[in-house]
Motif scaffolding. Structure first.
Motif: not given
Length: 235
Positions: A172-179, A195-199
């Protein structure tokens, strides 16, 4: 009985044997640690050769668009601000050695205290919405675009792009966006972290971990079932 051997007392040879046993144990321990590290290195090298790694090369945000369905001026005599929705998109590149297979994506709002961790796989919740991708498979250096609708970027928002690898693991590529807050100074209107999560996949070590995890889950399920039956019998 002779209490000497080759001219030395037997107690001396007992001490020598004990010392040799200790040295042998130390050597065996060091060899085990070395072998384990070499096996882990070989496993990591094998994983790296078939694992994709996503990198965000471009992001675009369309909007905001007013959502009339959220215009409820007074609820219990309190003003409810209208909701504005955005349509962000991310262009990601596979910079890993392995191919990315069956790419898909989803997104949802999160709390202000939410943080990303590269060791935890995130799963969709009932409030998650699916996104779209223009490619479902990527080899090294290829790009695809993930697009999302109905994102409220006035609050923290999570975007997840995931794909399988050649070992059937989910990455997974997990992206968090905030103002951006006023106290954070000048800069982009939105702050983005990823961040990149490897399963786990289908290698021997990963099969063992998956089997052990599944065994624990089965044991807990059986224990819960037994407890439920006991509570029914009591009533």
């Amino acid at each position: 009985m002779h209490d000497t051997l080759l001219g030395w007392p037997e107690v001396y040879w007992v001490a020598v044997q004990a010392g040799c046993a200790v040295v042998g144990l130390i050597v065996l321990t060091l060899y085990t640690i070395y072998t384990r590290r070499m096996m882990k290195l070989a496993e990591q090298t094998k994983r790296a050769s078939m694992t994709p790694t996503f990198s965000v090369t471009k992001q675009n945000i369309s909007g905001p668009t007013f959502d009339p369905a959220t215009l409820r001026p007074f609820v219990d005599k309190r003003f409810t601000p209208p909701r504005y929705i955005f349509s962000p998109s991310f262009t990601v590149r596979n910079v890993g050695q392995g191919p990315a297979i069956l790419i898909r994506c989803w997104h949802q709002g999160v709390s202000s205290g939410f943080t990303l961790r590269d060791s935890i796989r995130l799963l969709p919740t009932p409030i998650s919405e699916p996104g779209t991708v223009n490619k479902q498979d990527l080899v090294k250096d290829e790009r695809c675009q993930a697009s999302f609708e109905n994102a409220d970027l006035t609050r923290p928002w999570l975007f997840v792009i995931e794909a399988n690898d050649a070992a059937k693991g989910t990455n997974q590529l997990q992206i968090l966006m905030r103002p951006r807050r006023e106290d954070e100074g000048d800069g982009p209107e939105y702050i983005t972290h990823w961040v990149m999560m490897y399963g786990w996949g289908d290698t021997i070590a990963e099969r063992f971990v998956a089997a052990a995890t599944r065994f624990v889950q089965v044991i807990k399920a059986i224990e819960k079932m037994v407890n439920d039956l006991d509570s029914r019998d009591e009533h």
